[in-house]
Design a protein around this motif. Structure first.
Motif, mmCIF file in Angstrom:
data_model
loop_
_atom_site.group_PDB
_atom_site.id
_atom_site.type_symbol
_atom_site.label_atom_id
_atom_site.label_comp_id
_atom_site.label_asym_id
_atom_site.label_seq_id
_atom_site.Cartn_x
_atom_site.Cartn_y
_atom_site.Cartn_z
ATOM 1 N N MET A 1 -19.671 21.474 73.588
ATOM 2 C CA MET A 1 -20.730 22.068 73.655
ATOM 3 C C MET A 1 -20.452 23.701 73.920
ATOM 4 S SD MET A 1 -23.251 19.244 74.773
ATOM 5 C CE MET A 1 -25.020 20.003 74.710
ATOM 6 N N GLU B 1 -18.554 24.905 70.405
ATOM 7 C CA GLU B 1 -19.092 25.066 69.328
ATOM 8 C C GLU B 1 -19.868 26.391 69.080
ATOM 9 O OE1 GLU B 1 -22.345 22.512 68.637
ATOM 10 O OE2 GLU B 1 -22.831 23.183 66.529
ATOM 11 N N PRO B 2 -20.638 26.888 70.180
ATOM 12 C CA PRO B 2 -21.089 28.260 70.138
ATOM 13 C C PRO B 2 -20.195 29.405 70.125
ATOM 14 C CG PRO B 2 -21.669 27.098 72.214
ATOM 15 C CD PRO B 2 -21.091 25.923 71.435
ATOM 16 N N LEU C 1 -19.191 30.029 66.845
ATOM 17 C CA LEU C 1 -20.093 30.319 65.871
ATOM 18 C C LEU C 1 -20.207 31.977 66.318
ATOM 19 C CD1 LEU C 1 -23.029 27.934 66.188
ATOM 20 C CD2 LEU C 1 -21.616 28.623 64.184
ATOM 21 N N ILE C 2 -19.924 32.431 67.334
ATOM 22 C CA ILE C 2 -19.948 33.722 67.825
ATOM 23 C C ILE C 2 -18.828 34.472 66.985
ATOM 24 C CG2 ILE C 2 -19.782 35.600 69.502
ATOM 25 C CD1 ILE C 2 -21.137 33.439 71.475
ATOM 26 N N LYS D 1 -17.232 33.377 64.662
ATOM 27 C CA LYS D 1 -17.591 33.466 62.852
ATOM 28 C C LYS D 1 -18.397 34.587 62.565
ATOM 29 C CE LYS D 1 -17.901 31.634 58.601
ATOM 30 N NZ LYS D 1 -16.908 31.391 57.854
ATOM 31 N N ARG D 2 -19.449 34.579 63.282
ATOM 32 C CA ARG D 2 -20.376 35.688 62.959
ATOM 33 C C ARG D 2 -19.929 37.148 63.177
ATOM 34 N NH1 ARG D 2 -25.784 37.372 63.114
ATOM 35 N NH2 ARG D 2 -25.927 39.413 64.195
ATOM 36 N N VAL E 1 -17.654 37.595 59.823
ATOM 37 C CA VAL E 1 -18.660 38.053 58.671
ATOM 38 C C VAL E 1 -19.044 39.345 58.727
ATOM 39 C CG1 VAL E 1 -20.721 36.868 57.673
ATOM 40 C CG2 VAL E 1 -19.032 35.456 58.378
ATOM 41 N N ILE E 2 -19.723 39.759 59.855
ATOM 42 C CA ILE E 2 -20.261 40.969 59.705
ATOM 43 C C ILE E 2 -19.189 42.148 59.568
ATOM 44 C CG2 ILE E 2 -20.994 42.652 61.400
ATOM 45 C CD1 ILE E 2 -22.654 40.623 62.471
ATOM 46 N N GLN F 1 -16.539 41.517 57.814
ATOM 47 C CA GLN F 1 -16.186 41.765 56.136
ATOM 48 C C GLN F 1 -17.070 42.242 55.658
ATOM 49 O OE1 GLN F 1 -15.988 37.597 55.176
ATOM 50 N NE2 GLN F 1 -13.673 37.731 54.514
ATOM 51 N N ILE F 2 -18.530 41.966 55.798
ATOM 52 C CA ILE F 2 -19.388 42.638 54.939
ATOM 53 C C ILE F 2 -19.506 44.144 55.148
ATOM 54 C CG2 ILE F 2 -22.039 42.731 54.701
ATOM 55 C CD1 ILE F 2 -22.235 39.714 55.827
ATOM 56 N N LYS F 3 -19.071 44.610 56.220
ATOM 57 C CA LYS F 3 -19.045 46.017 56.616
ATOM 58 C C LYS F 3 -17.938 46.483 55.754
ATOM 59 C CE LYS F 3 -20.713 46.906 61.291
ATOM 60 N NZ LYS F 3 -20.237 47.372 62.378
ATOM 61 N N THR G 1 -16.578 45.716 52.959
ATOM 62 C CA THR G 1 -17.146 45.789 51.645
ATOM 63 C C THR G 1 -18.267 47.040 51.292
ATOM 64 O OG1 THR G 1 -17.995 43.619 51.950
ATOM 65 C CG2 THR G 1 -17.362 44.100 49.808
ATOM 66 N N LYS G 2 -18.981 47.200 52.452
ATOM 67 C CA LYS G 2 -19.968 48.123 52.166
ATOM 68 C C LYS G 2 -19.332 49.539 52.373
ATOM 69 C CE LYS G 2 -24.364 49.855 54.513
ATOM 70 N NZ LYS G 2 -25.052 49.565 55.731
ATOM 71 N N ARG G 3 -18.101 49.592 53.196
ATOM 72 C CA ARG G 3 -17.835 50.739 53.321
ATOM 73 C C ARG G 3 -17.098 51.239 52.039
ATOM 74 N NH1 ARG G 3 -14.741 49.808 57.977
ATOM 75 N NH2 ARG G 3 -16.316 49.758 59.170
#
Lengths: 56, 263
Positions: A25, A28-29, A32-33, A35-36, A39-40, A42-44, A46-48
């Motif tokens: 327990m 898991e979190p 997740l932190i 992974k988040r 992901v952020i 990666q998205i940044k 691509t945006k750049r």
């Protein structure tokens, strides 16, 4: 105190059961932190790249 | 007052709402789990029926086992909603629930095995309850595997939703595996799951930790759903406009702002 942790001789069973639950327990979190964040990131990226492409 | 439920079925309005709720669920989860365990370890008797202190595993075992089954039902609910209304968010919530359900199933099996060793003298037995619960774990893993095996998101959502729906048959089977009407027909090692047999004092600790595990499930499911939303909606403008996606580094922009005022 030791009496409490020994749990009438069943300490190892009780604390390992609690430990497994606690470990999962927390894992898991934490995963997740992480992974988040990735992901952020990666998205940044691509945006750049998109922004740079628009400039040129 | 009329509430437009479909408003929150849009990932765009779900994302910030979930972000606000997650810390609240975490606070509730930590408080309830610690409270329940405190009660369970310090305010209850050392012996339950014929079981010695090892019965205290009950607090995490029952809570996680209930959550494992409940989350399966929740997952099927979202999957069905997705199949009926074809809403993207329902599928995202279904797959977000699956992983937390898997974690709960593993905790229930592991703590159950340890409890079994003390109480029955064996970690594992092919008893109806234990066997069906192991199958539940495999169905959860199968759902996750199927979803990641199909690249096309819409198709993988639908296929895994159908698998989840078929697996729903397991939940009543797990329940009746021990509460069978005729005890001569099923020899089960696992205790009957009847709340009446549990002392009310122990029941309090059990219910409070279960509530805590539920809040934990809400928190992790929402966290995962937000990640899935980001991944799937990454090319939309609303994601690109989110503050966490903003390219301007906060420290840099502060420096820039300062130099501007100076000049």
């Amino acid at each position: 105190m030791t009496e409490f942790f020994s749990m009438g001789g069943f300490g190892i069973f009780i604390w390992s059961a609690m430990g497994i639950a606690l470990a999962l327990m927390i894992l898991e979190p934490v995963s997740l932190i992480m992974k988040r964040r990735s992901v952020i990131k990666q998205i940044k990226r691509t945006k750049r790249l998109d922004a740079r492409r628009k400039q040129n | 007052m009329k509430i437009n439920w479909f408003k929150y079925s849009a990932p765009m309005s779900f994302y910030p709402l979930a972000g606000k709720l997650i810390p609240l669920f975490w606070i509730a989860a930590i408080m309830l789990i610690l409270g329940g365990l405190y009660w369970g370890f310090f305010k209850t008797a050392d012996i339950l029926n014929d079981q010695k202190q090892y019965y205290r595993i009950i607090y995490v075992h029952v809570a996680s086992a209930w959550m494992a089954m409940w989350l399966y039902a929740v997952m099927v609910f979202w999957a069905m909603l997705g199949l009926i209304f074809n809403t993207r968010l329902s599928y995202m919530l279904a797959s977000a629930t699956a992983v937390t359900g898997t974690v709960m199933t593993i905790i229930a099996l592991a703590t159950g095995a340890i409890w079994g060793k003390t109480s029955w003298g064996t970690y594992w037995d092919w008893d109806p309850k234990l066997t069906t619960f192991l199958i539940l774990l495999f169905v959860y893993i199968g759902y996750i595997a199927l979803q990641s095996a199909i690249d096309d998101v819409r198709r993988s959502d639908k296929a895994s939703a159908l698998l989840a729906l078929v697996g729903l048959a397991l939940v009543p089977i797990i329940y009746y595996a021990v509460n069978c009407p005729d005890p001569t027909q099923c020899a089960s090692l696992h205790q009957e799951s009847s709340l009446k047999r549990v002392e009310s004092n122990i029941l309090i600790g059990m219910l409070v930790t279960t509530l805590g595990f539920w809040m934990y499930s809400f928190a992790t499911t929402l966290m995962r759903a937000r990640i899935i939303v980001l991944e799937r909606e990454r090319s939309t403008t609303w994601v690109s406009n989110l503050p966490e996606i903003s390219l301007a580094e906060t420290s840099n922009s502060k420096i820039e702002a300062r130099t501007e005022t100076r000049s």
